[in-house]
Write a protein that holds these residues in place. Sequence first.
Motif, PDB file in Angstrom:
ATOM      1  N   ARG A 143       0.823  -1.202   0.000  1.00 26.45           N
ATOM      2  CA  ARG A 143       0.000   0.000   0.000  1.00 26.45           C
ATOM      3  C   ARG A 143       0.867   1.265   0.000  1.00 26.45           C
ATOM      4  O   ARG A 143       0.563   2.213  -0.717  1.00 26.45           O
ATOM      5  N   PHE A 144       1.947   1.263   0.778  1.00 24.77           N
ATOM      6  CA  PHE A 144       2.826   2.434   0.842  1.00 24.77           C
ATOM      7  C   PHE A 144       3.419   2.740  -0.531  1.00 24.77           C
ATOM      8  O   PHE A 144       3.483   3.904  -0.950  1.00 24.77           O
ATOM      9  N   PHE A 145       3.840   1.711  -1.254  1.00 23.62           N
ATOM     10  CA  PHE A 145       4.427   1.901  -2.584  1.00 23.62           C
ATOM     11  C   PHE A 145       3.436   2.599  -3.516  1.00 23.62           C
ATOM     12  O   PHE A 145       3.795   3.551  -4.216  1.00 23.62           O
ATOM     13  N   TRP A 146       2.184   2.150  -3.520  1.00 25.96           N
ATOM     14  CA  TRP A 146       1.179   2.720  -4.408  1.00 25.96           C
ATOM     15  C   TRP A 146       0.836   4.157  -4.007  1.00 25.96           C
ATOM     16  O   TRP A 146       0.619   5.019  -4.869  1.00 25.96           O
ATOM     17  N   LEU A 147       0.785   4.423  -2.705  1.00 24.62           N
ATOM     18  CA  LEU A 147       0.549   5.799  -2.244  1.00 24.62           C
ATOM     19  C   LEU A 147       1.701   6.715  -2.666  1.00 24.62           C
ATOM     20  O   LEU A 147       1.487   7.861  -3.063  1.00 24.62           O
ATOM     21  N   LEU A 148       2.917   6.195  -2.575  1.00 22.02           N
ATOM     22  CA  LEU A 148       4.094   6.962  -2.974  1.00 22.02           C
ATOM     23  C   LEU A 148       4.054   7.272  -4.472  1.00 22.02           C
ATOM     24  O   LEU A 148       4.360   8.394  -4.886  1.00 22.02           O
ATOM     25  N   ILE A 149       3.647   6.303  -5.277  1.00 21.11           N
ATOM     26  CA  ILE A 149       3.525   6.533  -6.727  1.00 21.11           C
ATOM     27  C   ILE A 149       2.528   7.656  -6.993  1.00 21.11           C
ATOM     28  O   ILE A 149       2.794   8.570  -7.772  1.00 21.11           O
ATOM     29  N   ARG A 150       1.380   7.607  -6.334  1.00 21.89           N
ATOM     30  CA  ARG A 150       0.378   8.662  -6.545  1.00 21.89           C
ATOM     31  C   ARG A 150       0.899  10.022  -6.081  1.00 21.89           C
ATOM     32  O   ARG A 150       0.633  11.039  -6.711  1.00 21.89           O
ATOM     33  N   LEU A 151       1.639  10.046  -4.993  1.00 18.72           N
ATOM     34  CA  LEU A 151       2.205  11.296  -4.498  1.00 18.72           C
ATOM     35  C   LEU A 151       3.232  11.865  -5.479  1.00 18.72           C
ATOM     36  O   LEU A 151       3.231  13.055  -5.783  1.00 18.72           O
ATOM     37  N   LEU A 152       4.104  11.018  -5.987  1.00 19.88           N
ATOM     38  CA  LEU A 152       5.157  11.482  -6.891  1.00 19.88           C
ATOM     39  C   LEU A 152       4.632  11.886  -8.266  1.00 19.88           C
ATOM     40  O   LEU A 152       5.329  12.564  -9.016  1.00 19.88           O
ATOM     41  N   THR A 153       3.420  11.455  -8.579  1.00 15.43           N
ATOM     42  CA  THR A 153       2.848  11.800  -9.882  1.00 15.43           C
ATOM     43  C   THR A 153       1.671  12.764  -9.739  1.00 15.43           C
ATOM     44  O   THR A 153       0.807  12.808 -10.616  1.00 15.43           O
ATOM     45  N   LEU A 154       1.658  13.532  -8.670  1.00 16.50           N
ATOM     46  CA  LEU A 154       0.619  14.561  -8.533  1.00 16.50           C
ATOM     47  C   LEU A 154       0.677  15.475  -9.752  1.00 16.50           C
ATOM     48  O   LEU A 154       1.767  15.840 -10.220  1.00 16.50           O
ATOM     49  N   PRO A 155      -0.466  15.855 -10.280  1.00 17.47           N
ATOM     50  CA  PRO A 155      -0.476  16.703 -11.468  1.00 17.47           C
ATOM     51  C   PRO A 155       0.368  17.967 -11.331  1.00 17.47           C
ATOM     52  O   PRO A 155       1.064  18.349 -12.272  1.00 17.47           O
ATOM     53  N   CYS A 156       0.351  18.596 -10.166  1.00 26.10           N
ATOM     54  CA  CYS A 156       1.124  19.836 -10.007  1.00 26.10           C
ATOM     55  C   CYS A 156       2.625  19.587 -10.157  1.00 26.10           C
ATOM     56  O   CYS A 156       3.347  20.444 -10.665  1.00 26.10           O
ATOM     57  N   LEU A 157       3.102  18.406  -9.782  1.00 22.90           N
ATOM     58  CA  LEU A 157       4.526  18.099  -9.944  1.00 22.90           C
ATOM     59  C   LEU A 157       4.874  17.863 -11.408  1.00 22.90           C
ATOM     60  O   LEU A 157       5.917  18.318 -11.895  1.00 22.90           O
ATOM     61  N   LEU A 158       4.005  17.168 -12.125  1.00 22.79           N
ATOM     62  CA  LEU A 158       4.249  16.954 -13.552  1.00 22.79           C
ATOM     63  C   LEU A 158       4.106  18.256 -14.331  1.00 22.79           C
ATOM     64  O   LEU A 158       4.822  18.483 -15.308  1.00 22.79           O
ATOM     65  N   ASN A 159       3.194  19.127 -13.896  1.00 24.94           N
ATOM     66  CA  ASN A 159       3.070  20.450 -14.519  1.00 24.94           C
ATOM     67  C   ASN A 159       4.385  21.201 -14.402  1.00 24.94           C
ATOM     68  O   ASN A 159       4.853  21.809 -15.366  1.00 24.94           O
ATOM     69  N   GLU A 160       4.962  21.170 -13.220  1.00 24.42           N
ATOM     70  CA  GLU A 160       6.229  21.883 -13.013  1.00 24.42           C
ATOM     71  C   GLU A 160       7.332  21.279 -13.870  1.00 24.42           C
ATOM     72  O   GLU A 160       8.169  21.997 -14.416  1.00 24.42           O
ATOM     73  N   GLY A 161       7.339  19.960 -13.990  1.00 25.48           N
ATOM     74  CA  GLY A 161       8.321  19.312 -14.862  1.00 25.48           C
ATOM     75  C   GLY A 161       8.206  19.805 -16.296  1.00 25.48           C
ATOM     76  O   GLY A 161       9.215  20.094 -16.954  1.00 25.48           O
ATOM     77  N   GLY A 172       1.301   4.130 -16.589  1.00 28.46           N
ATOM     78  CA  GLY A 172       1.037   2.750 -16.169  1.00 28.46           C
ATOM     79  C   GLY A 172       1.145   2.566 -14.665  1.00 28.46           C
ATOM     80  O   GLY A 172       0.273   1.943 -14.039  1.00 28.46           O
ATOM     81  N   LEU A 173       2.196   3.119 -14.070  1.00 30.55           N
ATOM     82  CA  LEU A 173       2.362   3.016 -12.621  1.00 30.55           C
ATOM     83  C   LEU A 173       1.246   3.755 -11.879  1.00 30.55           C
ATOM     84  O   LEU A 173       0.708   3.256 -10.890  1.00 30.55           O
ATOM     85  N   THR A 174       0.905   4.938 -12.374  1.00 27.65           N
ATOM     86  CA  THR A 174      -0.142   5.716 -11.719  1.00 27.65           C
ATOM     87  C   THR A 174      -1.502   5.037 -11.867  1.00 27.65           C
ATOM     88  O   THR A 174      -2.288   5.006 -10.917  1.00 27.65           O
ATOM     89  N   ALA A 175      -1.767   4.498 -13.036  1.00 30.96           N
ATOM     90  CA  ALA A 175      -3.026   3.771 -13.240  1.00 30.96           C
ATOM     91  C   ALA A 175      -3.083   2.557 -12.320  1.00 30.96           C
ATOM     92  O   ALA A 175      -4.114   2.307 -11.673  1.00 30.96           O
ATOM     93  N   ALA A 176      -1.982   1.817 -12.236  1.00 28.87           N
ATOM     94  CA  ALA A 176      -1.945   0.650 -11.349  1.00 28.87           C
ATOM     95  C   ALA A 176      -2.166   1.072  -9.901  1.00 28.87           C
ATOM     96  O   ALA A 176      -2.925   0.425  -9.162  1.00 28.87           O
ATOM     97  N   ALA A 177      -1.541   2.173  -9.489  1.00 25.72           N
ATOM     98  CA  ALA A 177      -1.709   2.663  -8.114  1.00 25.72           C
ATOM     99  C   ALA A 177      -3.156   3.060  -7.862  1.00 25.72           C
ATOM    100  O   ALA A 177      -3.729   2.726  -6.816  1.00 25.72           O
ATOM    101  N   SER A 178      -3.749   3.773  -8.820  1.00 22.32           N
ATOM    102  CA  SER A 178      -5.140   4.208  -8.657  1.00 22.32           C
ATOM    103  C   SER A 178      -6.087   3.015  -8.572  1.00 22.32           C
ATOM    104  O   SER A 178      -7.032   3.026  -7.781  1.00 22.32           O
TER     105      SER A 178
END
Length: 186
Positions: free
Chosen positions: A1-19, A151-157
Amino acid sequence: RFFWLLIRLLTLPCLLNEGLLVLLRLRKQYFDSLTFWLLTAAMCLVPIAGYLLNLCKNQTDNDKRRKNAMIASLIGYCAGTAALLIMRRPAEELIILLTYLISGLLIAVFSLCGVRASGHAAGIAGPFFIAAYLRVLPLFLLLPLFVVIFGLTAAASLRLKRHKAGELLLGAACPIAAFLLLNLIL
């Protein structure tokens, strides 16, 4: 569960926007410094306020968390779009923020109609689609990166039961539809 939560956190839209903004800024043909910081505020900092509000209120209801994040994002996108229009920035810069604004509005309308579209999926598809269109990086680099991150974000969701597959696909389609519509209009 922690891994999937971490994936969702690291792929927050605001972080990808900044990238996306950093990559565009590094190309130097996009954005002066003022516009870069304005877009950072509108696309990243204001949307983060929705997440911070959820943390401060210790919000556990997923629907309320989603609503707060959506409202904060739309406020940022509206304010940023207005500022770019006032500053008379080029269409290429305006289309980026308008894509996010229209995509957010589409997701909000779907929500009001009882149909969930994943804002998280939109926040991944949007930056990658714009980056591909503006040729920020070669497609042979962007496409595999998109497949892995999406793929990782979809799997986490799916694993965390935040979304169903159709909601992820509908969310990913929103920024693409918004971008294509804007290119027909502008």
